[in-house]
Write a protein that holds these residues in place. Structure first.
Motif, short mmCIF file in Angstrom:
data_model
loop_
_atom_site.label_atom_id
_atom_site.label_comp_id
_atom_site.label_asym_id
_atom_site.label_seq_id
_atom_site.Cartn_x
_atom_site.Cartn_y
_atom_site.Cartn_z
N LYS A 128 0.83 -1.19 0.00
CA LYS A 128 0.00 0.00 0.00
C LYS A 128 0.87 1.25 0.00
O LYS A 128 1.88 1.29 0.69
CB LYS A 128 -0.87 0.01 1.26
N ASP A 137 -3.68 0.92 -3.33
CA ASP A 137 -3.54 -0.48 -2.92
C ASP A 137 -2.98 -1.27 -4.10
O ASP A 137 -3.62 -1.44 -5.13
CB ASP A 137 -4.91 -1.04 -2.51
N SER A 140 -4.89 -5.08 -4.65
CA SER A 140 -6.21 -5.09 -5.31
C SER A 140 -6.26 -4.09 -6.46
O SER A 140 -7.23 -4.04 -7.19
CB SER A 140 -7.30 -4.76 -4.29
N ARG A 141 -5.18 -3.33 -6.62
CA ARG A 141 -5.08 -2.32 -7.66
C ARG A 141 -6.28 -1.35 -7.62
O ARG A 141 -6.91 -1.10 -8.65
CB ARG A 141 -4.92 -2.96 -9.05
N THR A 142 -6.56 -0.87 -6.41
CA THR A 142 -7.62 0.12 -6.26
C THR A 142 -7.04 1.38 -5.63
O THR A 142 -6.01 1.35 -4.97
CB THR A 142 -8.74 -0.39 -5.34
N LYS A 144 -8.11 4.92 -3.43
CA LYS A 144 -9.13 5.62 -2.64
C LYS A 144 -8.59 6.97 -2.24
O LYS A 144 -7.40 7.12 -1.97
CB LYS A 144 -9.44 4.83 -1.36
N LYS A 149 -13.66 5.65 -3.36
CA LYS A 149 -13.00 4.88 -4.41
C LYS A 149 -12.91 5.70 -5.71
O LYS A 149 -13.86 6.37 -6.10
CB LYS A 149 -13.77 3.59 -4.67
N ASP A 151 -12.15 5.32 -9.80
CA ASP A 151 -11.98 4.37 -10.90
C ASP A 151 -10.89 4.85 -11.85
O ASP A 151 -10.99 5.96 -12.38
CB ASP A 151 -13.29 4.22 -11.67
N PHE A 157 -3.63 3.90 -13.50
CA PHE A 157 -3.21 3.35 -12.22
C PHE A 157 -1.69 3.28 -12.13
O PHE A 157 -1.08 3.65 -11.13
CB PHE A 157 -3.82 1.96 -12.01
#
Lengths: 225, 485
Positions: A128, A137, A140-142, A144, A149, A151, A157
């Motif tokens: 992270k 992250d 999870s490749r997200t 925030k 969140k 997109d 990314f």
């Protein structure tokens, strides 16, 4: 950072040493390969800026190969007038961490050297990355921000990840092109600016405060205000 | 030394070699002819002698010496050609009858033929004889005159000698003639070569219109000279262009720095002058970099980095990179890839080539940079890839102002910039680099009209992805066409 500069051209060396000191680094300078090898092997540095063609019988590639043979893993940035693709490959194969051709902009050199310091440290694989209220992250490749969140496209990314890994450091357009797209040429158009501006639309604009900053004449930096 | 000079002439050496070869073969032919003819003649003579001896021995058996003497006498009288030799001698070798005055010395064995010269009727002649022992110690010698055979040998020998003499004479004349002809034909070439060496690159070897070997040589030499002069033109043109294109930014930078050095300059104006001068110098460096890159590609050294690569991700990445740029400036961007291949296990269309990924990326980026740069807002740019025979065909299609036919022809020259493009930024090296990359891969870059706009077609060789036993992709290099650079 403690930086060793091995460069035989007095003007270039003076320019580099002065710039690095102004940026707050401790700098040692030698003007030939033999002294460079001695110093690099006997003292501890965070990074070495190494010219390819050096007087004194030990050229840059030989110096680096000898260092690596002695298990010295100090990050090395080649600074060379040899600009061919093969020259670059040879330098990196000898154990170099980065390769910058002359003539160069000091901001590019500084950004790359400072980026090396991160790489040099024994990194615990981070899962992270956090900058202010931004969370990236890597598993999870997200992404925030403020718990909300965001997109992102895969490439966006990776762009944000690259900026986050170098948070607080200047990242140049060329570094982004190499690090995010793996392109080793300079497109004529401002492709990187366009992509960063798109990323800003998603990461900065909805939240009111900017994390992605433009550094004039250099590149970009991700940092808390 | 005139002798050494004489032998240095290729035509004289050729003529001499020819004469020697001819003399040896003529000699061998004559020898064989002589040997077989004399052998045949000897056989005829020998069998005539033996037949004669048998017939005469019958007379001896019937009537002894008197009968035989009579028979010999008859034969000598009937021998109109005067070629037969007979001699009947007693036990002390004293002649009884015959046309030899005495028993020839040295003739003492009955099993061999003897040949010796004699003088008969005042003429020198050669005879071949053999003798048999008869009862009561008598000896019968029979022979034939073989002067005719000797005459044949003499004829053959003298004709050989005269022939050789003639050969030397004709050979010399021929050698000199060939030398003159060769010298005249080669003079054409050497005059041209000397003129070229002296700097007159416009000279060409004249053709005789006979279409012979010399004309073929002349055409080859002329082709070579054309290529050299094209290269020279290229070097000259590039040097001029370098001088111009690098001088311009350096002059500008110099002027700005000098202007900034005036006493009344403020800090802000100094900063701005320095910034602009720096960016001018960066422009000059970029030109250098592009030139070096093109030279690097043209040298063919990059071929060692060739690998089998799938162009689909390369194209997708580039499209993604440039789509954002197109979007930003109000243009449309479209990527067209070939339809999915029918095989179930390949989820993606593959478009494989054998080449250098970095170079292909840079070439395509240059084409896309151009397409976007010259497209008006609202227009669309298309990146389209397809399999085309043994090639992968990649089109970059724009709806910009396009190019005139004359400009198209010169567009891939280094530093060439179409009149319409003069005012937009650029070095005029972009298409030259794309062309160099295409040639490196044994293919080329073609420009055509898009009505409106321009279609740039980059061809690359198609390669098959052969999946090896370990499941790893094996490069399958296609036959690279010779690259002209």
């Amino acid at each position: 950072m403690r930086i060793l500069v091995v460069e035989d051209d007095r003007d270039v060396a003076g320019f580099v040493v002065k710039g690095l000191r102004e940026a707050g680094h401790t700098v040692e300078h030698v003007d030939n390969g033999r002294d460079g090898l001695f110093l690099a092997a006997s003292e501890t540095f965070d990074a070495i800026i190494l010219d390819r063609m050096l007087p004194g019988g030990v050229d840059g590639v030989r110096l680096l190969e000898t260092l690596r043979a002695q298990q010295i893993t100090t990050s090395v940035l080649f600074l060379s007038a040899l600009s061919g693709v093969d020259d670059r490959v040879r330098g990196l194969r000898a154990g170099g961490d980065d390769y910058l051709t002359k003539p160069f902009a000091f901001s590019e050199l500084l950004a790359r050297v400072e980026a090396l310091s991160r790489r040099g440290r024994a990194e615990v694989p981070a899962t992270k990355l956090a900058v202010a209220d931004l969370e990236v992250d890597l598993l999870s490749r997200t992404v925030k921000r403020s718990g909300q969140k965001i997109d992102l496209q895969p490439r966006e990314f990776r762009l944000l990840e690259f900026l986050a890994r170098h948070a607080g450091q200047v990242v140049t357009r060329t570094m982004l092109l190499e690090g995010v797209w793996d392109y080793h040429f300079d497109p004529q158009t401002n492709v990187i600016d366009v992509h960063v501006s798109r990323l800003r639309q998603k990461v900065d604009k909805p939240f009111g405060s900017a994390l992605i900053h433009t550094v004039r004449n250099a590149g970009y930096m991700l940092r808390a205000e | 030394m005139p002798g050494a000079r004489f032998w240095r002439s290729a035509s004289i050496r050729l003529a001499a070699l020819y004469a020697i070869l001819f003399a040896v073969s003529a000699g061998a032919m004559t020898g064989v002819l002589w040997w077989s003819t004399s052998h045949l003649l000897n056989q005829t003579v020998d069998s005539a002698i033996v037949t004669d001896a048998r017939a005469l021995s019958v007379y001896w058996a019937n009537g002894g010496e008197a009968e035989m003497s009579q028979a010999i006498n008859d034969r000598m009288l009937g021998d109109i050609d005067d070629v037969s030799i007979y001699l009947l001698a007693d036990d002390a070798y004293h002649p009884k009858i015959g046309n030899l005055l005495a028993w020839p010395p040295g003739v003492d064995r009955t099993d061999v033929y003897y040949e010796f010269p004699i003088a008969r009727a005042g003429q020198r002649s050669v005879v071949r004889v053999r003798y048999w022992d008869l009862p009561n110690g008598y000896h019968l010698l029979i022979g034939r005159d073989v002067q005719a055979r000797a005459q044949l040998r003499d004829v053959l020998a003298s004709s050989l000698a005269w022939g050789l003499l003639l050969l030397v004479g004709l050979g010399t004349v021929g050698g000199v003639l060939v030398r003159v002809v060769l010298a005249r034909m080669l003079a054409n070439v050497s005059v041209t070569a000397r003129a070229i060496a002296a700097g007159d690159l416009s000279r060409r070897v004249k053709l005789s219109k006979r279409g012979d070997e010399f004309d073929e040589l002349a055409v080859t030499i002329n082709d070579m000279l054309d290529r050299i002069s094209r290269l020279m033109d290229g070097v000259l043109q590039v040097s001029n262009a370098i001088a111009h294109d690098l001088r311009t930014p350096i002059t500008r930078a110099r002027a700005r720095l000098e202007d900034a050095n005036r006493d009344d300059a403020s800090v802000e104006s100094l900063r701005s002058a320095i910034d602009r001068a720096t960016s001018d110098l960066d422009g000059a460096v970029a030109v250098f970099q592009a030139l070096l890159r093109i030279a690097e590609i043209e040298s063919g050294a990059r071929r060692s980095a060739f690998a089998t690569i799938d162009l689909v991700p390369v194209l997708t990445d580039l499209a993604e990179l440039y789509e954002a740029v197109a979007d930003e400036s109000g243009k449309k961007f479209k990527l067209t890839l070939p339809p999915l291949s029918g095989r179930a296990h390949s989820a993606q269309a593959t478009l494989t080539t054998y080449g250098d990924r970095d170079m292909i990326q840079q070439a395509l980026a240059n084409l896309l940079d151009n397409a976007l740069k010259y497209s008006p807002p609202g227009a669309s740019v298309e990146l389209r890839a397809a399999r085309d025979g043994t090639d992968v065909r990649i089109d970059v299609i724009d709806q910009g102002p396009g190019m005139s036919d004359a400009d198209m022809k010169r567009a891939t020259e280094r530093f060439f910039r179409a009149e319409a493009a003069r005012n937009s930024p650029g070095s005029g090296l972009g298409l030259a680099l794309v062309q160099a990359v295409a040639l490196l891969h044994g293919r080329d870059l073609a420009l055509s009209h898009g009505n409106p706009g321009l279609v740039a077609t980059l061809r690359l060789p198609r390669a098959k992805l052969v999946v090896g036993e370990d499941g790893a992709a094996q490069p399958n290099a296609p036959q690279a066409k010779a690259a002209h650079v």
